[in-house]
Design a protein around this motif. Structure first.
Motif, PDB file in Angstrom:
ATOM      1  N   CYS A 110      24.306  -5.579  21.833  1.00 41.72           N
ATOM      2  CA  CYS A 110      25.662  -5.727  21.318  1.00 41.72           C
ATOM      3  C   CYS A 110      25.567  -5.938  19.811  1.00 41.72           C
ATOM      4  N   ASP A 130      30.560 -12.474  25.309  1.00 38.48           N
ATOM      5  CA  ASP A 130      31.659 -11.516  25.406  1.00 38.48           C
ATOM      6  C   ASP A 130      31.165 -10.189  25.977  1.00 38.48           C
ATOM      7  N   ALA A 131      30.015  -9.725  25.484  1.00 43.77           N
ATOM      8  CA  ALA A 131      29.459  -8.457  25.964  1.00 43.77           C
ATOM      9  C   ALA A 131      29.082  -8.547  27.441  1.00 43.77           C
ATOM     10  N   ALA A 132      28.652  -9.730  27.884  1.00 43.82           N
ATOM     11  CA  ALA A 132      28.277  -9.924  29.292  1.00 43.82           C
ATOM     12  C   ALA A 132      29.490 -10.141  30.179  1.00 43.82           C
ATOM     13  N   GLY A 133      30.686 -10.261  29.591  1.00 42.58           N
ATOM     14  CA  GLY A 133      31.907 -10.400  30.366  1.00 42.58           C
ATOM     15  C   GLY A 133      32.105 -11.777  30.969  1.00 42.58           C
ATOM     16  N   LEU A 134      31.602 -12.821  30.306  1.00 42.51           N
ATOM     17  CA  LEU A 134      31.696 -14.177  30.844  1.00 42.51           C
ATOM     18  C   LEU A 134      32.889 -14.918  30.239  1.00 42.51           C
ATOM     19  N   ASP A 135      33.660 -15.570  31.100  1.00 42.40           N
ATOM     20  CA  ASP A 135      34.796 -16.360  30.627  1.00 42.40           C
ATOM     21  C   ASP A 135      34.435 -17.833  30.502  1.00 42.40           C
ATOM     22  N   ARG A 182      35.232 -22.335  27.103  1.00 42.38           N
ATOM     23  CA  ARG A 182      34.227 -21.408  27.648  1.00 42.38           C
ATOM     24  C   ARG A 182      33.070 -22.129  28.335  1.00 42.38           C
TER      25      ARG A 182
END
Length: 402
Positions: free
Chosen positions: A129, A212-217, A241
């Motif tokens: 990323c 963010d790139a891994a899609g974690l909230d 987060r």
């Protein structure tokens, strides 16, 4: 664009990993030689001055000309040249050198696609990323289950860590029933090496880019060594987060910042100068001293293995920049803003981060608990009795979330 590889004659140079091979076999070359070789190949369109090469190696005028001369000679030997036979590296004037062999550039896969895989059973894939300033950051997802994000801490190399005995047990332990998200710090491993800065804000931004790139909230966050300062800063800035925070071998303030007397300031400067000298000379005695600060209970052979590994993680110039930045880390004012439950695990006789630093963090972070383990290792080894205790405390703490 991915990390470039170059072919010339019977050789292939992987500039990202700093690896030279000849007909598929790794060429044993010193780190300084590989740095010189990479720089000359990447700037093969012109003659490069010795002053530029010295700056690239992190050698100032005080250390003299010997380190560059040794590195240049070793680079020539690595590609089959000599002082007289200059078919690849040619001296074009008394103080300038140029790479003259015919080179074919072979780029890796684009950053938007998976770049490597480490076995289907482990479900690991390395991706890339871009951080806010455009720096390429390499990250990896390993295992299956709820996520655990580990902040980057030098020394790491995503492509080598899993096969390095001193770190393999970390993957076995941290991926039990969960997915580990890890990444290489800017300036080392598979992340971009030529970067504008290593400030704490840069490192926190890199972590934000990865999650963010891994899609974690929302996720638990693990910080190791100087990566703990990044974890603390991130948790304070993004409380929505981070669900839980685990810090090990951590410190709130680097050695120069926490020095409170002339004696401590002198000791901090001596320690940094020793590390500088060791990285510039790549001498075994200096590197053993550096390794002993991470692995207090290791043997000299293990220190040598650690030193050999660290040579592959970054350039000499970046190594010096890391060391200088880490002595100036300070999250003592930020730590009090962390709101999530926090577990701090520390070796009682940590040779690199005094236990007082763990006590300081435990005092500063409101909802924290401290566990001290009997160990002399800054990085717990697989045969350290403290290692299974570390995993037990980590698993129990994370299980409380569910």
């Amino acid at each position: 664009m991915g990390i470039a590889k170059y072919r010339f004659g019977q050789y292939q140079l992987d500039a990202g990993r700093r690896v030279l091979s000849r007909e598929g076999h790794i060429v044993d070359a010193e780190p300084g030689a590989l740095e010189v070789l990479c720089h000359l190949v990447e700037h093969r369109d012109r003659a490069v001055s010795e002053q530029e090469l010295r700056l690239h190696l992190g050698c100032d005028d005080a250390v003299g000309e010997a380190p560059l001369a040794d590195a240049l000679r070793a680079a020539r030997l690595a590609v089959g040249d000599s002082d007289e036979r200059q078919e690849s590296i040619r001296t074009t004037s008394p103080r300038h050198h140029r790479f003259v062999a015919r080179v074919t550039s072979v780029p890796e896969a684009p950053a938007s696609t998976p770049a490597a895989s480490v076995g289907p059973a482990d479900h690991e894939v390395i991706r890339f990323c871009r951080s806010a300033d455009g720096t390429r950051i390499a990250y990896a997802l390993t295992g299956e289950g709820p996520p655990l994000v580990k902040t980057a801490n030098w020394l790491t190399h995503l492509d080598l860590d899993r096969t390095t005995p001193m770190f393999a047990h970390w993957f076995d332990g941290l991926t039990r029933g969960r997915q580990l998200v890890r990444y290489d710090e800017r300036g080392c491993g598979l992340s971009e090496w030529s970067v504008p800065g290593f400030a704490l804000d840069d490192l926190v931004t890199d972590l934000h880019c990865v999650v963010d790139a891994a899609g974690l909230d929302r996720f638990p966050l693990l910080g190791v060594s100087q990566g703990s300062a990044v974890a603390v800063a991130y948790a304070a800035r993004h409380p929505e987060r981070v669900s839980r925070l685990v810090l090990t071998s951590a410190y709130a303030r680097g050695q120069q910042i926490r020095a409170g007397s002339d004696r401590e300031r002198d000791a901090a400067e001596v320690d940094l100068n020793l590390a500088r000298a060791g990285w510039r000379s790549q001498g075994s005695s200096f590197l053993r001293y550096f390794a002993s600060q991470f692995l207090g209970d290791a043997t000299p052979a293990e220190w040598d293995a650690f030193a050999a590994y660290q040579r592959q993680t970054t350039s000499v110039a970046n190594g010096l920049r890391f060391l200088e930045e880490f002595t100036r880390i300070d999250v003592s004012r930020t730590a009090g803003q962390v709101t999530c439950p926090t577990l701090i695990i520390h070796a009682r006789a940590d040779p690199r981060a005094p236990v007082a630093q763990a006590l300081e963090l435990a005092t500063l972070i409101p909802d924290s608990r401290l566990v001290l383990l009997d160990s002399r290792n800054h990085l717990f080894t697989g045969d350290d009795p403290a290692w299974p205790a570390f995993l037990t405390h980590l698993d129990s703490f994370l299980a409380e979330e569910t």
